[in-house]
Scaffold this active site. Sequence first.
Site, PDB file in Angstrom:
ATOM      1  N   ARG A   1       0.849  -1.197   0.000  1.00  0.00           N
ATOM      2  CA  ARG A   1       0.000   0.000   0.000  1.00  0.00           C
ATOM      3  C   ARG A   1       0.880   1.242   0.000  1.00  0.00           C
ATOM      4  O   ARG A   1       1.032   1.932   1.000  1.00  0.00           O
ATOM      5  CB  ARG A   1      -0.956  -0.050   1.182  1.00  0.00           C
ATOM      6  CG  ARG A   1      -2.089  -1.031   0.916  1.00  0.00           C
ATOM      7  CD  ARG A   1      -3.119  -1.083   1.990  1.00  0.00           C
ATOM      8  NE  ARG A   1      -4.357  -1.685   1.475  1.00  0.00           N
ATOM      9  CZ  ARG A   1      -5.406  -1.983   2.220  1.00  0.00           C
ATOM     10  NH1 ARG A   1      -5.397  -1.722   3.513  1.00  0.00           N
ATOM     11  NH2 ARG A   1      -6.468  -2.523   1.684  1.00  0.00           N
TER      12      ARG A   1
ATOM     13  N   GLN B   1      -1.365   2.350  -5.642  1.00  0.00           N
ATOM     14  CA  GLN B   1      -2.772   2.532  -5.277  1.00  0.00           C
ATOM     15  C   GLN B   1      -3.725   2.015  -6.341  1.00  0.00           C
ATOM     16  O   GLN B   1      -4.752   1.411  -6.029  1.00  0.00           O
ATOM     17  CB  GLN B   1      -3.055   4.010  -5.004  1.00  0.00           C
ATOM     18  CG  GLN B   1      -2.558   4.486  -3.648  1.00  0.00           C
ATOM     19  CD  GLN B   1      -2.900   5.945  -3.392  1.00  0.00           C
ATOM     20  OE1 GLN B   1      -3.171   6.705  -4.320  1.00  0.00           O
ATOM     21  NE2 GLN B   1      -2.890   6.337  -2.132  1.00  0.00           N
TER      22      GLN B   1
ATOM     23  N   ASP C   1      -4.371  -1.754  -6.026  1.00  0.00           N
ATOM     24  CA  ASP C   1      -4.755  -2.225  -4.699  1.00  0.00           C
ATOM     25  C   ASP C   1      -6.104  -2.940  -4.739  1.00  0.00           C
ATOM     26  O   ASP C   1      -7.162  -2.332  -4.558  1.00  0.00           O
ATOM     27  CB  ASP C   1      -4.799  -1.036  -3.737  1.00  0.00           C
ATOM     28  CG  ASP C   1      -5.040  -1.434  -2.295  1.00  0.00           C
ATOM     29  OD1 ASP C   1      -5.301  -2.627  -2.043  1.00  0.00           O
ATOM     30  OD2 ASP C   1      -4.977  -0.555  -1.418  1.00  0.00           O
TER      31      ASP C   1
ATOM     32  N   SER D   1      -8.354  -2.834  -1.472  1.00  0.00           N
ATOM     33  CA  SER D   1      -9.169  -1.632  -1.305  1.00  0.00           C
ATOM     34  C   SER D   1     -10.347  -1.609  -2.277  1.00  0.00           C
ATOM     35  O   SER D   1     -11.477  -1.285  -1.894  1.00  0.00           O
ATOM     36  CB  SER D   1      -8.308  -0.376  -1.491  1.00  0.00           C
ATOM     37  OG  SER D   1      -7.402  -0.234  -0.420  1.00  0.00           O
TER      38      SER D   1
ATOM     39  N   TYR E   1      -0.170   2.136  12.373  1.00  0.00           N
ATOM     40  CA  TYR E   1      -0.726   0.899  12.899  1.00  0.00           C
ATOM     41  C   TYR E   1      -1.132   1.071  14.358  1.00  0.00           C
ATOM     42  O   TYR E   1      -0.600   1.907  15.090  1.00  0.00           O
ATOM     43  CB  TYR E   1       0.290  -0.239  12.763  1.00  0.00           C
ATOM     44  CG  TYR E   1       0.610  -0.580  11.332  1.00  0.00           C
ATOM     45  CD1 TYR E   1      -0.220  -1.411  10.593  1.00  0.00           C
ATOM     46  CD2 TYR E   1       1.737  -0.050  10.707  1.00  0.00           C
ATOM     47  CE1 TYR E   1       0.061  -1.715   9.274  1.00  0.00           C
ATOM     48  CE2 TYR E   1       2.032  -0.355   9.387  1.00  0.00           C
ATOM     49  CZ  TYR E   1       1.191  -1.186   8.679  1.00  0.00           C
ATOM     50  OH  TYR E   1       1.474  -1.484   7.367  1.00  0.00           O
TER      51      TYR E   1
END
Length: 377
Positions: free
Chosen positions: A123, A128, A131, A134, A231
Amino acid sequence: MPVIAVTKERRAGETRVAATPETVKKLIGAGFSVVVEAGAGGAANFVDADYEAAGATLARDLKEAVGQADILFKVRAPVDEEIAALKTGAIVAATLNPYQEKDALQALAAQGATAFAMEFVPRITRAQVMDVLSSQANLAGYRAVIEAAEAYGKALPMMMTAAGTVAAAKVFIMGVGVAGLQAIATARRMGAVVTATDVRPATKEQVESLGAKFLAVEDEEFKNAQTEGGYAKEMSAEYQAKQAELVSSHIAKQDIVITTALIPGRPAPRLVSAAHVASMKPGSVIVDLAVEQGGNVEGAKLGEVAQTANGVKILGRPNLPGRIAADASALYARNLFAFAGLFLDKEGKLAPDYEDEILKAALVTKDGAVVHPNLKS
């Protein structure tokens, strides 16, 4: 000219397809030749004639499609007959489900295939457009709300009528990733009162920007609960107890709960207990988006709608993007088209740079072996 094959999906319940007439045309424009197995796009309402009109060659069966292909595009991991049809050294790009489908990886390695797991595309900004997690999670979040609305026996928006007022449904989203955010947006558009929770403090602003309310114990520990890389940090037992108490009291008041928490390579975390379910009102609905990885909800059953003793429905439907097959295929196919560009050198020849950070991260089998560091036994 490198040949890309696109075949029917042979795993049960898969309705998507790895290329659309739109991406076939783009792939040919980029320097590929495309072969499509007859009927490959039928379940997503893409007909053979449109593939041919886009420039693809139509193959009558699997062997004809795959036999001479340099690259095989799939939605899900190929089955044994597809792997056996591959020529040695062929490239495979698919959502391989590598932590669960280890036999398929071993078979691909044994066949000499160079396989890329699209789930492992990093990512980063440059990737993008590739991806798939997503693009598909976005649709899963949308579809989760539609499924919940269908199963829920009442209207979602508040309605004021001469006969009286219908109260808006209360929807609680647990996990504010891509799927969670789309679920929030969809439920809000449908008129529900939406709340959401996540262990990452940065998601609060995202939730509120969509018009929903964020639910968390917002003490000092929570405000510092995220690493520089974005995270979540592990929370103290004291914080977890306070958050659990808040969530428990909140779930009991909800009409619809949608859970979206997934951890790559590990069983889905348990978010909703049997006690939570028992506290909900008859007619309430829970949608477990993580059911294929063990589920976030106690009592969720893969492929079933579980009806509890107190009248709560727990929806464990797999592959929600596949329930919007045309759009899911269109987005996935565009992800693959962008990924395919990494296979060509400046002269348009098939020459993947295996040191490219995207290809390196996604590569799972090469030269007869499983090579990804997270998958080596």
